[in-house]
Enzyme design. Sequence first.
Site, PDB file in Angstrom:
ATOM      1  N   SER A 131       0.838  -1.198   0.000  1.00 51.78           N
ATOM      2  CA  SER A 131       0.000   0.000   0.000  1.00 51.78           C
ATOM      3  C   SER A 131       0.877   1.254   0.000  1.00 51.78           C
ATOM      4  O   SER A 131       1.635   1.469  -0.949  1.00 51.78           O
ATOM      5  CB  SER A 131      -0.969  -0.059   1.182  1.00 51.78           C
ATOM      6  OG  SER A 131      -1.991   0.895   1.052  1.00 51.78           O
ATOM      7  N   HIS A 166      -4.118  -1.833  -4.331  1.00 57.22           N
ATOM      8  CA  HIS A 166      -5.543  -2.155  -4.121  1.00 57.22           C
ATOM      9  C   HIS A 166      -6.363  -1.949  -5.399  1.00 57.22           C
ATOM     10  O   HIS A 166      -7.489  -1.455  -5.352  1.00 57.22           O
ATOM     11  CB  HIS A 166      -6.127  -1.298  -2.993  1.00 57.22           C
ATOM     12  CG  HIS A 166      -5.310  -1.269  -1.754  1.00 57.22           C
ATOM     13  ND1 HIS A 166      -5.001  -2.409  -1.050  1.00 57.22           N
ATOM     14  CD2 HIS A 166      -4.715  -0.230  -1.100  1.00 57.22           C
ATOM     15  CE1 HIS A 166      -4.256  -2.070   0.011  1.00 57.22           C
ATOM     16  NE2 HIS A 166      -4.064  -0.760  -0.008  1.00 57.22           N
TER      17      HIS A 166
END
Length: 240
Positions: A131, A166
């Site tokens: 991330s 993501h």
Amino acid sequence: MSAAPVRRHRLALLGGGFSTDPDGLLDDWLLGHARTARPKVCFLPTASGDDPGYVERFLEAFRPRDCVPSVLPLFRRELGAAELRTFLLAQDVVYVGGGSTANLLAVWRAHGVDRLLCEAYDGGTLLCGISAGANCWAEGSHTDSFGPLTHLPDGLGLLPGSVCPHYDGEPGRRPSYRAAVADGALPAGWALEDGTGVLFEGGRAAEAVTRVPGAAVYRVTPDGTGAAAERPLPARRLAR
């Protein structure tokens, strides 16, 4: 007189790991690319504000593995400048956690960690993260650091282009990132679906893997018509 060893510039972007995956496949894959058999692995939880629970999950996951895990906190920094440099340059793997990409970059720069990580990279340390910990290495990234999804034309620039984590795991990620690449707000880059990983050597994708059937890492580029095109990388399926 023997030649000096060639040190490779290596980065790994992770779409999962100890904080999200129960099987540990991506972390095992990552450690398999460390430069030593029992690597020193340092976790940087800066993007989460050095969240204690996140730190404990890292230690629980890596203490049983054949490695030497450690954590570098910056919100309550304990090391002086010389000690900090010595510590970071001694690591075989630097693993950066998720959270706020913008905050991570600001804190690193305040402490000079950005410069030290670039030095470690030049010395052969494998840099990686999930991330925000994937975003930080590129020239720019797709982030929710400011609330709504947006582009952040900022990063350490060790990986040419941009990163979007993501890609399939959060609503709006895919169309928003494609739009940013299409209109030039972000340079062409790499998008990771959850459950994937990609290793870069010398700035080029050397290997992509997935622990989830059908999940992929994509190369996303402007298509010349005002839109963006995505191309999945061939990926090896990880399994026990």
